[in-house]
Enzyme design. Sequence first.
Site, PDB file in Angstrom:
ATOM      1  N   LYS A  60      -9.528  16.697  -7.184  1.00 47.83           N
ATOM      2  CA  LYS A  60      -8.561  15.897  -7.947  1.00 47.83           C
ATOM      3  C   LYS A  60      -8.138  16.628  -9.226  1.00 47.83           C
ATOM      4  CE  LYS A  60      -8.028  12.403  -5.198  1.00 47.83           C
ATOM      5  NZ  LYS A  60      -6.710  12.053  -4.649  1.00 47.83           N
ATOM      6  N   TYR A 101     -15.078  16.079  -4.475  1.00 47.03           N
ATOM      7  CA  TYR A 101     -13.875  15.220  -4.538  1.00 47.03           C
ATOM      8  C   TYR A 101     -13.257  15.311  -5.929  1.00 47.03           C
ATOM      9  CZ  TYR A 101     -11.285  10.795  -5.082  1.00 47.03           C
ATOM     10  OH  TYR A 101     -10.327   9.848  -5.365  1.00 47.03           O
ATOM     11  N   SER A 146      -6.730  11.388  -9.660  1.00 49.55           N
ATOM     12  CA  SER A 146      -7.734  10.360  -9.969  1.00 49.55           C
ATOM     13  C   SER A 146      -8.277  10.617 -11.360  1.00 49.55           C
ATOM     14  CB  SER A 146      -8.883  10.468  -8.968  1.00 49.55           C
ATOM     15  OG  SER A 146      -9.984   9.701  -9.404  1.00 49.55           O
TER      16      SER A 146
HETATM   17  P1  NAP Z   1      -7.639   3.136   0.892  1.00 52.04           P
HETATM   18  O1  NAP Z   1      -7.233   1.810   0.403  1.00 52.04           O
HETATM   19  O2  NAP Z   1      -8.974   3.277   1.530  1.00 52.04           O
HETATM   20  O3  NAP Z   1      -6.491   3.627   1.912  1.00 52.04           O
HETATM   21  C1  NAP Z   1      -6.596   4.865   2.485  1.00 52.04           C
HETATM   22  C2  NAP Z   1      -5.367   5.089   3.355  1.00 52.04           C
HETATM   23  O4  NAP Z   1      -5.376   6.456   3.754  1.00 52.04           O
HETATM   24  C3  NAP Z   1      -5.342   4.269   4.620  1.00 52.04           C
HETATM   25  O5  NAP Z   1      -4.015   3.910   4.893  1.00 52.04           O
HETATM   26  C4  NAP Z   1      -5.866   5.242   5.684  1.00 52.04           C
HETATM   27  O6  NAP Z   1      -5.400   4.821   6.954  1.00 52.04           O
HETATM   28  C5  NAP Z   1      -5.257   6.546   5.171  1.00 52.04           C
HETATM   29  N1  NAP Z   1      -5.893   7.814   5.515  1.00 52.04           N
HETATM   30  C6  NAP Z   1      -7.201   8.140   5.403  1.00 52.04           C
HETATM   31  N2  NAP Z   1      -7.393   9.422   5.773  1.00 52.04           N
HETATM   32  C7  NAP Z   1      -6.185   9.926   6.120  1.00 52.04           C
HETATM   33  C8  NAP Z   1      -5.715  11.185   6.597  1.00 52.04           C
HETATM   34  N3  NAP Z   1      -6.537  12.200   6.817  1.00 52.04           N
HETATM   35  N4  NAP Z   1      -4.393  11.327   6.841  1.00 52.04           N
HETATM   36  C9  NAP Z   1      -3.536  10.310   6.656  1.00 52.04           C
HETATM   37  N5  NAP Z   1      -3.908   9.091   6.229  1.00 52.04           N
HETATM   38  C10 NAP Z   1      -5.228   8.902   5.954  1.00 52.04           C
HETATM   39  O7  NAP Z   1      -7.600   4.252  -0.264  1.00 52.04           O
HETATM   40  P2  NAP Z   1      -6.983   4.197  -1.743  1.00 52.04           P
HETATM   41  O8  NAP Z   1      -8.049   3.761  -2.675  1.00 52.04           O
HETATM   42  O9  NAP Z   1      -5.698   3.497  -1.742  1.00 52.04           O
HETATM   43  O10 NAP Z   1      -6.768   5.760  -2.027  1.00 52.04           O
HETATM   44  C11 NAP Z   1      -5.498   6.353  -2.006  1.00 52.04           C
HETATM   45  C12 NAP Z   1      -5.466   7.504  -2.982  1.00 52.04           C
HETATM   46  O11 NAP Z   1      -5.786   7.039  -4.292  1.00 52.04           O
HETATM   47  C13 NAP Z   1      -6.434   8.645  -2.690  1.00 52.04           C
HETATM   48  O12 NAP Z   1      -5.811   9.857  -2.985  1.00 52.04           O
HETATM   49  C14 NAP Z   1      -7.563   8.398  -3.684  1.00 52.04           C
HETATM   50  O13 NAP Z   1      -8.249   9.593  -4.010  1.00 52.04           O
HETATM   51  C15 NAP Z   1      -6.769   7.885  -4.855  1.00 52.04           C
HETATM   52  N6  NAP Z   1      -7.546   7.135  -5.842  1.00 52.04           N
HETATM   53  C16 NAP Z   1      -8.120   5.943  -5.514  1.00 52.04           C
HETATM   54  C17 NAP Z   1      -8.850   5.263  -6.486  1.00 52.04           C
HETATM   55  C18 NAP Z   1      -9.491   3.928  -6.224  1.00 52.04           C
HETATM   56  O14 NAP Z   1     -10.268   3.470  -7.072  1.00 52.04           O
HETATM   57  N7  NAP Z   1      -9.224   3.276  -5.108  1.00 52.04           N
HETATM   58  C19 NAP Z   1      -8.983   5.809  -7.755  1.00 52.04           C
HETATM   59  C20 NAP Z   1      -8.395   7.018  -8.048  1.00 52.04           C
HETATM   60  C21 NAP Z   1      -7.668   7.677  -7.075  1.00 52.04           C
HETATM   61  P3  NAP Z   1      -6.071   5.318   8.357  1.00 52.04           P
HETATM   62  O15 NAP Z   1      -7.486   4.928   8.311  1.00 52.04           O
HETATM   63  O16 NAP Z   1      -5.253   4.611   9.417  1.00 52.04           O
HETATM   64  O17 NAP Z   1      -5.850   6.811   8.398  1.00 52.04           O
END
Ligand code: NAP
Length: 273
Positions: A181, A177, A164
């Site tokens: 990262k 968090y 991130s």
């Molecule tokens: P998201 O849309 O909320 O999706 C999260 C996904 O993770 C869902 O499929 C959820 O499904 C699953 N999940 C949650 N906890 C889990 C666990 N313990 N084991 C397996 N699956 C799990 O999140 P996202 O924004 O795409 O984030 C994905 C990645 O991108 C993360 O590493 C996050 O740190 C990174 N990221 C996101 C952003 C942003 O702005 N969105 C920015 C930088 C980095 P279930 O609920 O069914 O488990």
Amino acid sequence: MLRSVFRCLRINPVAGQRSMSQSSLAGKVAIVTASTDGIGLATAQALGKKGAQVVVSSRRQANVDKAVALLQSQSIQVIGTICNIDKKEDREKLVQTTLDQYGGIDILVSNAAVNPFFGNLLDTTEEVWDKIMSVNVKAAYLMTKLVVPHMTQRGGGSVVIVSSIAGYQPIQGLGAYSVSKTALLGLTRALAPELAHDNIRVNCVAPGVIKTRFSSSLWQNEDMMDGFKQLLSIKRIGEPEEIGGVVAFLCSDEASYITGETITATGGINCRL
Ligand code: NAP
């Protein structure tokens, strides 16, 4: 005639054809963790559209079923299984299911992360630290360790870790968090030289703010977004597909000389450690 045009432009038509096939992932098997929503789902989609057979997973069966149905409706070869990335038996089942159904593993995208606490870093409890480090960092390492022997058996592979922008610049309220990262940037660099011997590339993607459920408290808050937009060159938040495409590129042969790298995809926010 065409040949002389190519000669003048110094374009090799055969090389051109080769570069098209270099982006293809046909015949590759890809595990994407936490892939039933957001960036993980968009990544599974991007890999599948390049021809990979993909394995999606998350903690809830209903979410897995929904993601599988969506990807199948787009003619993507996909299977799904439950995997809470924090559970050893689930990680092992994810790998075994992939081997049973597809016969090997070529790609791992380690995408799972949690943030169970928002507040001052010094108010973070030991329990929260343990959870964040276990899911966000340790599980990424343990999943990599599980898949490496299978990639080696196929003559190589590609691991992409999702970090991130918070790994470069800690976000206030998300201290632990953010530290987790930053650790992933280090994990990428530590793994890359070790796994290069097995022809496995290890890279990382550091997204900025992407429109998903995970970041909804930010993008739904207009005041916060106004402040945040000052930092952006591209004055909007990103879409999950804009990260999926970067991951798919890193997994393809087009990135065959890239390892130990982190690509930031942040809309132009300045990133440095
Ligand atoms: P998201 O849309 O909320 O999706 C999260 C996904 O993770 C869902 O499929 C959820 O499904 C699953 N999940 C949650 N906890 C889990 C666990 N313990 N084991 C397996 N699956 C799990 O999140 P996202 O924004 O795409 O984030 C994905 C990645 O991108 C993360 O590493 C996050 O740190 C990174 N990221 C996101 C952003 C942003 O702005 N969105 C920015 C930088 C980095 P279930 O609920 O069914 O488990």
